[in-house]
Design a protein around this motif. Structure first.
Motif, PDB file in Angstrom:
ATOM      1  N   ALA A   1       0.837  -1.204   0.000  1.00 41.97           N
ATOM      2  CA  ALA A   1       0.000   0.000   0.000  1.00 41.97           C
ATOM      3  C   ALA A   1       0.870   1.252   0.000  1.00 41.97           C
ATOM      4  O   ALA A   1       1.730   1.421   0.859  1.00 41.97           O
ATOM      5  CB  ALA A   1      -0.914  -0.008   1.219  1.00 41.97           C
ATOM      6  N   GLY A   2       0.670   2.104  -0.983  1.00 33.17           N
ATOM      7  CA  GLY A   2       1.395   3.361  -1.077  1.00 33.17           C
ATOM      8  C   GLY A   2       2.802   3.260  -1.641  1.00 33.17           C
ATOM      9  O   GLY A   2       3.471   4.275  -1.816  1.00 33.17           O
TER      10      GLY A   2
ATOM     11  N   ARG B   1       5.682   2.975  -4.345  1.00 36.79           N
ATOM     12  CA  ARG B   1       5.853   3.373  -5.747  1.00 36.79           C
ATOM     13  C   ARG B   1       6.865   2.494  -6.476  1.00 36.79           C
ATOM     14  O   ARG B   1       6.775   2.322  -7.681  1.00 36.79           O
ATOM     15  CB  ARG B   1       6.275   4.839  -5.834  1.00 36.79           C
ATOM     16  CG  ARG B   1       5.193   5.806  -5.373  1.00 36.79           C
ATOM     17  CD  ARG B   1       5.610   7.258  -5.484  1.00 36.79           C
ATOM     18  NE  ARG B   1       6.875   7.559  -4.847  1.00 36.79           N
ATOM     19  CZ  ARG B   1       7.053   7.800  -3.542  1.00 36.79           C
ATOM     20  NH1 ARG B   1       6.020   7.765  -2.739  1.00 36.79           N
ATOM     21  NH2 ARG B   1       8.240   8.066  -3.052  1.00 36.79           N
TER      22      ARG B   1
END
Length: 82
Positions: free
Chosen positions: A68-69, A71
């Motif tokens: 999650a989150g 990159r």
């Protein structure tokens, strides 16, 4: 969409330095399973996870870490001192 980066022999086995991956994985391990399901070259590259390290957004992490989150996910062999 996550940037996946490959280093050293992982890059050689997969044949790419990096790629953008669309994934539904919630952890690094799930992402690895998705990648292994793509083609034999990914299966070979991820055959022995004990011989691999992973970094999330350039910080050393674990295969059970959440995505999650995140990159960027980077896979590489353990570093040797010298």
């Amino acid at each position: 969409m996550i940037d996946v980066v490959y280093f050293a022999w992982v890059r050689e086995r997969i044949g790419l330095p990096r790629e953008k991956v669309e994934t539904t994985a919630s952890t690094v391990a799930e992402l690895v399973d998705e990648l292994k399901g793509r083609e034999e070259r990914y299966e070979m590259a991820f055959a022995d996870l004990a011989s691999l390290r992973v970094a999330l957004d350039q910080e050393l992490s674990s295969f059970d870490a959440p995505l999650a989150g995140v990159r960027e996910v980077a896979f590489f062999p353990p570093m040797t001192g010298g």
